[in-house]
Motif scaffolding. Structure first.
Motif, PDB file in Angstrom:
ATOM      1  N   ASP A  95       1.590 -56.460 -16.507  1.00  0.00           N
ATOM      2  CA  ASP A  95       1.966 -57.734 -17.296  1.00  0.00           C
ATOM      3  C   ASP A  95       3.193 -58.163 -18.406  1.00  0.00           C
ATOM      4  OD1 ASP A  95       0.247 -57.352 -19.144  1.00  0.00           O
ATOM      5  OD2 ASP A  95      -1.379 -58.861 -17.991  1.00  0.00           O
ATOM      6  N   ASP A  96       3.372 -56.402 -18.371  1.00  0.00           N
ATOM      7  CA  ASP A  96       3.922 -56.515 -19.765  1.00  0.00           C
ATOM      8  C   ASP A  96       5.841 -56.165 -18.985  1.00  0.00           C
ATOM      9  OD1 ASP A  96       4.057 -53.847 -19.070  1.00  0.00           O
ATOM     10  OD2 ASP A  96       3.262 -53.601 -21.260  1.00  0.00           O
ATOM     11  N   GLY A  97       5.485 -55.386 -17.953  1.00  0.00           N
ATOM     12  CA  GLY A  97       6.867 -55.615 -17.371  1.00  0.00           C
ATOM     13  C   GLY A  97       7.034 -53.815 -17.539  1.00  0.00           C
ATOM     14  N   LYS A  98       6.404 -52.945 -17.643  1.00  0.00           N
ATOM     15  CA  LYS A  98       6.996 -52.034 -18.249  1.00  0.00           C
ATOM     16  C   LYS A  98       5.920 -51.154 -16.936  1.00  0.00           C
ATOM     17  CE  LYS A  98       7.370 -51.610 -22.971  1.00  0.00           C
ATOM     18  NZ  LYS A  98       6.728 -51.707 -24.061  1.00  0.00           N
ATOM     19  N   THR A  99       6.331 -49.713 -17.002  1.00  0.00           N
ATOM     20  CA  THR A  99       5.763 -49.053 -15.788  1.00  0.00           C
ATOM     21  C   THR A  99       4.185 -47.516 -16.335  1.00  0.00           C
ATOM     22  OG1 THR A  99       7.197 -47.790 -15.138  1.00  0.00           O
ATOM     23  CG2 THR A  99       6.551 -49.440 -13.698  1.00  0.00           C
ATOM     24  N   TYR A 100       3.953 -47.370 -16.085  1.00  0.00           N
ATOM     25  CA  TYR A 100       3.015 -46.925 -16.547  1.00  0.00           C
ATOM     26  C   TYR A 100       2.367 -45.320 -15.608  1.00  0.00           C
ATOM     27  CZ  TYR A 100       2.293 -49.615 -20.741  1.00  0.00           C
ATOM     28  OH  TYR A 100       2.592 -50.710 -20.773  1.00  0.00           O
ATOM     29  N   ILE A 128      -3.138 -48.240 -19.842  1.00  0.00           N
ATOM     30  CA  ILE A 128      -2.497 -49.853 -19.832  1.00  0.00           C
ATOM     31  C   ILE A 128      -2.878 -50.075 -21.517  1.00  0.00           C
ATOM     32  CG2 ILE A 128      -2.358 -50.038 -17.664  1.00  0.00           C
ATOM     33  CD1 ILE A 128      -4.072 -51.978 -17.625  1.00  0.00           C
ATOM     34  N   PRO A 129      -0.589 -51.256 -21.777  1.00  0.00           N
ATOM     35  CA  PRO A 129      -1.566 -52.029 -22.843  1.00  0.00           C
ATOM     36  C   PRO A 129      -3.532 -52.579 -22.499  1.00  0.00           C
ATOM     37  CG  PRO A 129       0.704 -52.400 -22.201  1.00  0.00           C
ATOM     38  CD  PRO A 129      -0.153 -50.909 -20.894  1.00  0.00           C
ATOM     39  N   LYS A 130      -3.759 -52.570 -23.762  1.00  0.00           N
ATOM     40  CA  LYS A 130      -5.232 -53.318 -23.760  1.00  0.00           C
ATOM     41  C   LYS A 130      -5.710 -55.076 -23.643  1.00  0.00           C
ATOM     42  CE  LYS A 130      -7.450 -54.232 -27.703  1.00  0.00           C
ATOM     43  NZ  LYS A 130      -8.000 -54.431 -29.095  1.00  0.00           N
ATOM     44  N   ASP A 131      -4.456 -55.857 -23.340  1.00  0.00           N
ATOM     45  CA  ASP A 131      -4.457 -56.906 -23.241  1.00  0.00           C
ATOM     46  C   ASP A 131      -4.270 -56.834 -21.601  1.00  0.00           C
ATOM     47  OD1 ASP A 131      -5.648 -57.491 -25.989  1.00  0.00           O
ATOM     48  OD2 ASP A 131      -3.738 -57.864 -27.147  1.00  0.00           O
TER      49      ASP A 131
END
Length: 156
Positions: A95-100, A128-131
């Motif tokens: 949901d931060d717009g970045k792909t992993y 992915i980011p924690k939040d």
């Protein structure tokens, strides 16, 4: 008598109106909930792919600002020829717009050849980011998007 009946009907109508105003709007409430397509099967030209579970917060991630997202899948080869699938064929857009991409240091990531008609199950690990609250999972073999799922990241 008619006056009492009129007052009673008016009071009843007002009461019902107030109760209806106080009730939560289920359509609005449902729309606010993130979409979660666990168990959704998507058919690609060669494979039927189903996300069967999503887990998060496991200690595989060494970065305190990140969490490990573990996505379990069931994949059936629906073609007449052998085909392959692996965790590296999938990417996660947070949901931060970045792909992993798949977390390459995790030896438990799946990847194998699948004979015609055969079904496999496996897990993909994505840091992915924690939040992160929701992600989109894309099936992109050789960089070509063929399927996607909207998934909710479960609380730790």
């Amino acid at each position: 008598m008619k006056k009492k009946l009129g007052l009673l009907l008016t009071a009843s109508a007002l009461s019902l109106g107030l109760v209806a105003c106080g009730a939560p709007d289920t359509a609005t409430t449902t729309e606010q909930q993130p979409k979660n397509e666990i168990s959704k099967t998507v058919e690609t030209p060669a494979l039927d792919i189903q996300v069967t579970s999503v887990k998060s917060g496991y200690p595989e991630s060494n970065d305190k600002d990140k969490q490990m997202l573990i996505i379990k899948m069931k994949i059936k080869n629906i073609s007449k020829d052998e085909d392959g699938a692996g965790a590296a064929d999938f990417v996660v857009k947070a949901d931060d717009g970045k792909t992993y991409d798949v977390y390459g240091l995790e030896a438990k990531n799946f990847g194998t050849a699948i004979k015609a008609g055969q079904t496999i199950e496996g897990q993909g690990y994505y840091e992915i980011p924690k939040d992160t609250k929701k992600v989109t999972l894309y099936y992109e073999p050789a960089g070509k998007k063929q399927a996607e799922w909207q998934l909710t990241v479960p609380a730790k």
